[in-house]
Motif scaffolding. Structure first.
Motif, short mmCIF file in Angstrom:
data_model
loop_
_atom_site.label_atom_id
_atom_site.label_comp_id
_atom_site.label_asym_id
_atom_site.label_seq_id
_atom_site.Cartn_x
_atom_site.Cartn_y
_atom_site.Cartn_z
N ASN A 59 3.48 8.19 -2.58
CA ASN A 59 2.76 9.12 -3.45
C ASN A 59 3.00 10.53 -2.93
O ASN A 59 2.52 10.90 -1.87
CB ASN A 59 1.27 8.82 -3.45
N LEU A 60 3.76 11.31 -3.69
CA LEU A 60 4.21 12.63 -3.25
C LEU A 60 3.27 13.73 -3.74
O LEU A 60 2.89 13.76 -4.91
CB LEU A 60 5.62 12.89 -3.78
N THR A 61 2.93 14.63 -2.84
CA THR A 61 2.20 15.85 -3.18
C THR A 61 3.04 17.04 -2.75
O THR A 61 3.50 17.10 -1.61
CB THR A 61 0.84 15.90 -2.45
N PHE A 62 3.23 17.99 -3.66
CA PHE A 62 3.89 19.24 -3.31
C PHE A 62 2.83 20.28 -2.96
O PHE A 62 1.85 20.46 -3.70
CB PHE A 62 4.72 19.78 -4.47
N ALA A 63 3.01 20.96 -1.85
CA ALA A 63 2.09 22.02 -1.45
C ALA A 63 2.81 22.95 -0.49
O ALA A 63 3.64 22.51 0.32
CB ALA A 63 0.84 21.46 -0.79
N ASP A 64 2.52 24.24 -0.57
CA ASP A 64 3.06 25.18 0.39
C ASP A 64 2.51 24.88 1.77
O ASP A 64 1.44 24.30 1.92
CB ASP A 64 2.72 26.62 -0.01
N VAL A 65 3.24 25.33 2.78
CA VAL A 65 2.91 24.93 4.15
C VAL A 65 1.55 25.45 4.61
O VAL A 65 0.88 24.81 5.42
CB VAL A 65 4.04 25.36 5.11
N ARG A 69 -7.56 18.02 8.06
CA ARG A 69 -8.58 17.13 7.48
C ARG A 69 -8.09 15.68 7.38
O ARG A 69 -8.81 14.82 6.89
CB ARG A 69 -8.96 17.64 6.08
N GLY A 70 -6.87 15.43 7.83
CA GLY A 70 -6.34 14.07 7.83
C GLY A 70 -5.99 13.54 6.46
O GLY A 70 -6.05 12.34 6.22
N GLU A 71 -5.57 14.41 5.54
CA GLU A 71 -5.44 14.02 4.14
C GLU A 71 -4.17 13.24 3.81
O GLU A 71 -4.11 12.59 2.76
CB GLU A 71 -5.53 15.26 3.24
N PHE A 72 -3.13 13.28 4.66
CA PHE A 72 -1.86 12.64 4.31
C PHE A 72 -1.35 11.76 5.44
O PHE A 72 -1.60 12.02 6.61
CB PHE A 72 -0.81 13.71 3.96
N ASP A 73 -0.59 10.73 5.07
CA ASP A 73 0.01 9.84 6.05
C ASP A 73 1.21 10.49 6.72
O ASP A 73 1.38 10.40 7.94
CB ASP A 73 0.45 8.54 5.37
N LEU A 74 2.06 11.11 5.92
CA LEU A 74 3.19 11.89 6.41
C LEU A 74 3.06 13.28 5.83
O LEU A 74 2.76 13.44 4.63
CB LEU A 74 4.53 11.29 5.96
N VAL A 75 3.30 14.30 6.65
CA VAL A 75 3.07 15.65 6.16
C VAL A 75 3.98 16.65 6.87
O VAL A 75 4.24 16.53 8.06
CB VAL A 75 1.57 16.04 6.34
N MET A 87 0.85 -1.20 0.00
CA MET A 87 0.00 0.00 0.00
C MET A 87 0.88 1.24 0.00
O MET A 87 1.82 1.35 0.78
CB MET A 87 -0.90 0.01 1.24
N ALA A 88 0.59 2.17 -0.89
CA ALA A 88 1.40 3.38 -1.02
C ALA A 88 1.17 4.32 0.15
O ALA A 88 0.09 4.39 0.73
CB ALA A 88 1.08 4.08 -2.33
N LEU A 89 2.22 5.05 0.47
CA LEU A 89 2.20 6.03 1.55
C LEU A 89 2.02 7.41 0.95
O LEU A 89 2.72 7.78 0.00
CB LEU A 89 3.52 5.94 2.30
N SER A 90 1.10 8.20 1.47
CA SER A 90 0.93 9.56 0.96
C SER A 90 1.80 10.52 1.77
O SER A 90 1.80 10.49 3.00
CB SER A 90 -0.53 9.99 1.02
N LEU A 91 2.54 11.35 1.07
CA LEU A 91 3.47 12.31 1.67
C LEU A 91 3.24 13.67 1.06
O LEU A 91 3.17 13.80 -0.16
CB LEU A 91 4.92 11.86 1.43
N ALA A 92 3.14 14.69 1.90
CA ALA A 92 3.02 16.06 1.42
C ALA A 92 4.12 16.91 2.03
O ALA A 92 4.25 16.98 3.26
CB ALA A 92 1.65 16.64 1.76
N VAL A 93 4.92 17.54 1.17
CA VAL A 93 5.96 18.47 1.59
C VAL A 93 5.95 19.64 0.62
O VAL A 93 5.25 19.62 -0.40
CB VAL A 93 7.36 17.81 1.60
N SER A 94 6.73 20.65 0.92
CA SER A 94 6.83 21.78 0.01
C SER A 94 7.81 21.46 -1.11
O SER A 94 8.63 20.53 -0.99
CB SER A 94 7.32 23.02 0.77
N PRO A 95 7.77 22.22 -2.21
CA PRO A 95 8.76 22.02 -3.27
C PRO A 95 10.08 22.73 -2.99
O PRO A 95 10.95 22.78 -3.86
CB PRO A 95 8.06 22.62 -4.50
N CYS A 96 10.23 23.28 -1.79
CA CYS A 96 11.45 24.01 -1.44
C CYS A 96 12.66 23.08 -1.40
O CYS A 96 12.53 21.89 -1.11
CB CYS A 96 11.28 24.71 -0.10
N PRO A 97 13.85 23.60 -1.67
CA PRO A 97 15.03 22.75 -1.76
C PRO A 97 15.33 21.92 -0.53
O PRO A 97 15.82 20.79 -0.65
CB PRO A 97 16.16 23.75 -2.04
N ASN A 98 15.05 22.43 0.66
CA ASN A 98 15.35 21.62 1.84
C ASN A 98 14.49 20.36 1.88
O ASN A 98 14.97 19.27 2.21
CB ASN A 98 15.20 22.43 3.14
#
Length: 270
Positions: free
Chosen positions: A32-38, A47-53, A1-12
């Motif tokens: 499964n990576l999602t890029f989004a600003d903080v 809203r509980g949308e991501f496994d790791l965030v 099962m894939a893990l959902s991860l959301a981080v920023s597209p910033c270099p760090n």
């Protein structure tokens, strides 16, 4: 099962998570990576949308019922705080309009603590990339900026009214807690996730060239030298391990905010 991860597209973030996202760590799940600003991830996590965030430390009081703080992968440090910018030095913010990058960001919480006796007339939440041009063009009297703006604000003929990181460090002696990595309770084993991310950080440091193309592709038109400055500043010993100082910094921020009535109270980490 894939893990959902959301981080920023910033270099760090792209530097830190490159190995994990690209399946370079044995035994890790597909990601499964999602890029989004903080400012987006702060509310998405509620809203509980991501496994790791990746979220702001300032948003933790609304998230810790459903998520657990991980001791690795985040953004803390010294000399890396938000800046308050204006067109003219010494501007009195009382009665002015200030653009900020999100109402639950650590930057804005620090600003509220710092500006308690000089409160502006109006706060406008503005996408990060619009803040410096907006101040330069006179749409806002001042702006609160983060990340690579530390290296580029002079291009807009702006001046720094305050470095909130310097203010925080001089007042507390602690690093500034900016971005936190959270794991969703009941979905992700926090010990396993911590190990995955620590390995990803270690691999990034051991072979920085491996992530370079990925980092630059997502760096929102930053020049390579600014990208490297960004990584050098925000990926540090606290990224690998929060440690006692990192947890103390989080406690200091959230306890002060709660005492000032700015956020709900949370149980101390230490």
């Amino acid at each position: 099962m894939a893990l959902s991860l959301a981080v920023s597209p910033c270099p760090n973030d792209t530097f830190v998570f490159h190995a994990l996202v690209h399946g370079l760590i044995p035994g890790t799940p597909e990601v499964n990576l999602t890029f989004a600003d903080v400012d987006v991830t702060n509310t998405a996590a509620e809203r509980g949308e991501f496994d790791l965030v990746k979220v702001s430390y300032a948003a933790l009081p609304w998230l810790l019922d459903d998520y657990e703080l991980l001791p690795t992968g985040g953004a803390l440090g010294r000399g890396c705080g938000p800046l308050v910018l204006a067109r003219e030095p010494g501007l009195d913010l009382a009665g002015k309009t200030v653009a900020v990058p999100g109402d639950r960001t650590t930057a804005y919480l620090l600003f509220r603590l710092w500006s308690a006796d000089r409160a502006p007339e109006r706060i406008e939440v503005v996408p990060f990339h619009q803040i410096m041009p907006g101040v330069a063009e006179g749409r806002f009297d001042a702006g609160l900026v983060i990340h690579e703006a530390r290296f580029t604000y002079q291009r807009y003929n702006l001046t720094a009214l305050a470095d909130l990181g310097e203010w925080w460090e001089s007042d507390t002696g602690l690093p500034i807690p900016l971005g936190a990595i959270l794991a969703k309770k009941g979905t992700v084993d926090p010990a396993e996730a911590t190990e995955w991310i620590r390995n990803s950080v270690s691999m990034a440091w051991a072979n920085p060239d491996a992530s370079r193309k990925f980092v630059l592709a997502n760096a929102q038109e930053m020049e390579p030298e600014v990208v490297q400055q960004h990584i050098d500043l925000y990926v540090n010993e606290f990224t690998l391990e929060l440690g006692r100082d990192g947890l103390a910094a989080a406690d200091a921020l959230l306890q002060r905010a709660a005492a000032a009535g700015l956020t709900p109270a949370v149980k101390p980490f230490l």
